[in-house]
Scaffold this motif. Structure first.
Motif, PDB file in Angstrom:
ATOM      1  N   LEU A 104      33.660   9.302  13.452  1.00 19.77           N
ATOM      2  CA  LEU A 104      33.570   9.585  14.886  1.00 19.77           C
ATOM      3  C   LEU A 104      32.502   8.702  15.538  1.00 19.77           C
ATOM      4  CD1 LEU A 104      33.970  13.459  14.981  1.00 19.77           C
ATOM      5  CD2 LEU A 104      35.582  11.731  15.777  1.00 19.77           C
ATOM      6  N   ASP A 105      31.913   7.813  14.765  1.00 18.08           N
ATOM      7  CA  ASP A 105      30.884   6.899  15.254  1.00 18.08           C
ATOM      8  C   ASP A 105      31.503   5.524  15.493  1.00 18.08           C
ATOM      9  OD1 ASP A 105      28.739   5.231  15.727  1.00 18.08           O
ATOM     10  OD2 ASP A 105      27.653   5.770  13.905  1.00 18.08           O
ATOM     11  N   PRO A 106      31.615   5.101  16.754  1.00 15.54           N
ATOM     12  CA  PRO A 106      32.229   3.800  17.032  1.00 15.54           C
ATOM     13  C   PRO A 106      31.486   2.627  16.403  1.00 15.54           C
ATOM     14  CG  PRO A 106      31.794   4.999  19.084  1.00 15.54           C
ATOM     15  CD  PRO A 106      31.218   5.802  17.956  1.00 15.54           C
ATOM     16  N   ALA A 107      30.232   2.810  16.072  1.00 16.30           N
ATOM     17  CA  ALA A 107      29.443   1.720  15.486  1.00 16.30           C
ATOM     18  C   ALA A 107      29.689   1.575  13.987  1.00 16.30           C
ATOM     19  CB  ALA A 107      27.963   1.954  15.745  1.00 16.30           C
ATOM     20  N   LYS A 108      30.317   2.558  13.374  1.00 17.21           N
ATOM     21  CA  LYS A 108      30.555   2.499  11.934  1.00 17.21           C
ATOM     22  C   LYS A 108      31.813   1.657  11.682  1.00 17.21           C
ATOM     23  CE  LYS A 108      30.376   5.262   7.814  1.00 17.21           C
ATOM     24  NZ  LYS A 108      30.150   6.572   7.253  1.00 17.21           N
ATOM     25  N   THR A 109      31.620   0.516  11.056  1.00 22.48           N
ATOM     26  CA  THR A 109      32.733  -0.396  10.816  1.00 22.48           C
ATOM     27  C   THR A 109      32.987  -0.532   9.323  1.00 22.48           C
ATOM     28  OG1 THR A 109      31.233  -2.289  10.799  1.00 22.48           O
ATOM     29  CG2 THR A 109      32.249  -1.721  12.912  1.00 22.48           C
ATOM     30  N   GLY A 110      34.056  -1.244   8.991  1.00 22.95           N
ATOM     31  CA  GLY A 110      34.376  -1.508   7.597  1.00 22.95           C
ATOM     32  C   GLY A 110      35.062  -0.374   6.887  1.00 22.95           C
ATOM     33  N   MET A 111      35.557   0.595   7.623  1.00 22.03           N
ATOM     34  CA  MET A 111      36.257   1.717   6.997  1.00 22.03           C
ATOM     35  C   MET A 111      37.748   1.393   6.899  1.00 22.03           C
ATOM     36  SD  MET A 111      34.278   5.004   8.561  1.00 22.03           S
ATOM     37  CE  MET A 111      34.637   6.026   7.139  1.00 22.03           C
ATOM     38  N   ALA A 121      40.824   0.410  19.184  1.00 21.38           N
ATOM     39  CA  ALA A 121      39.409   0.569  18.822  1.00 21.38           C
ATOM     40  C   ALA A 121      38.850  -0.802  18.464  1.00 21.38           C
ATOM     41  CB  ALA A 121      39.248   1.533  17.659  1.00 21.38           C
ATOM     42  N   ASP A 122      37.746  -1.158  19.082  1.00 17.42           N
ATOM     43  CA  ASP A 122      37.116  -2.449  18.811  1.00 17.42           C
ATOM     44  C   ASP A 122      36.721  -2.567  17.343  1.00 17.42           C
ATOM     45  OD1 ASP A 122      37.314  -3.304  21.437  1.00 17.42           O
ATOM     46  OD2 ASP A 122      35.309  -2.588  21.977  1.00 17.42           O
TER      47      ASP A 122
END
Length: 123
Positions: free
Chosen positions: A39-46, A62-63
């Motif tokens: 739910l955190d837009p800053a968390k990438t690489g998932m 989603a960016d």
């Protein structure tokens, strides 16, 4: 009556943890999704995109996430997430985005899908 009040007071004084509000059912169900989604837009690489601000968001937008061609096509059409689409997607992703790379969540009941959809659309 005094004995009852004294017992209640004694019980209250022995509690060491603060009383907390119970987690919504959707938040509990969403924990099974967190291996792929945040739910955190800053968390990438998932493995999946973040799901913050999902209500009304255009599919595949989603960016920072590399969407499947099917999701890119849905984005080009301007399709957006709403209650009906999300619940149908959770039941069978191919009904909304055929070839979208996500499998149906294993073991979700109808109530689980409703709860997690309501939760995600409120975030």
């Amino acid at each position: 009556m005094r004995a009852g009040l004294a017992a209640l007071l004694a019980l209250a004084l022995t509690r060491t943890e603060p009383l907390q509000a119970q987690e919504p059912a959707g938040a509990i169900v969403f924990k099974t999704c967190q291996s792929c989604h945040s739910l955190d837009p800053a968390k990438t690489g998932m493995a999946g995109p973040h799901l913050a601000g999902l209500k009304g968001r255009v599919l595949g937008s989603a960016d920072g996430f590399d969407y499947s061609p099917a999701f890119r096509a849905a984005r080009a059409q301007g399709l957006s997430w709403d209650d009906e689409k999300l619940k149908a997607y959770l039941a069978d992703p191919d009904t909304i985005v055929p070839g979208g790379w996500m499998s149906p969540p294993a073991g979700f009941s109808v109530a689980d899908r409703v709860a997690v959809a309501d939760y995600l659309l409120s975030k």
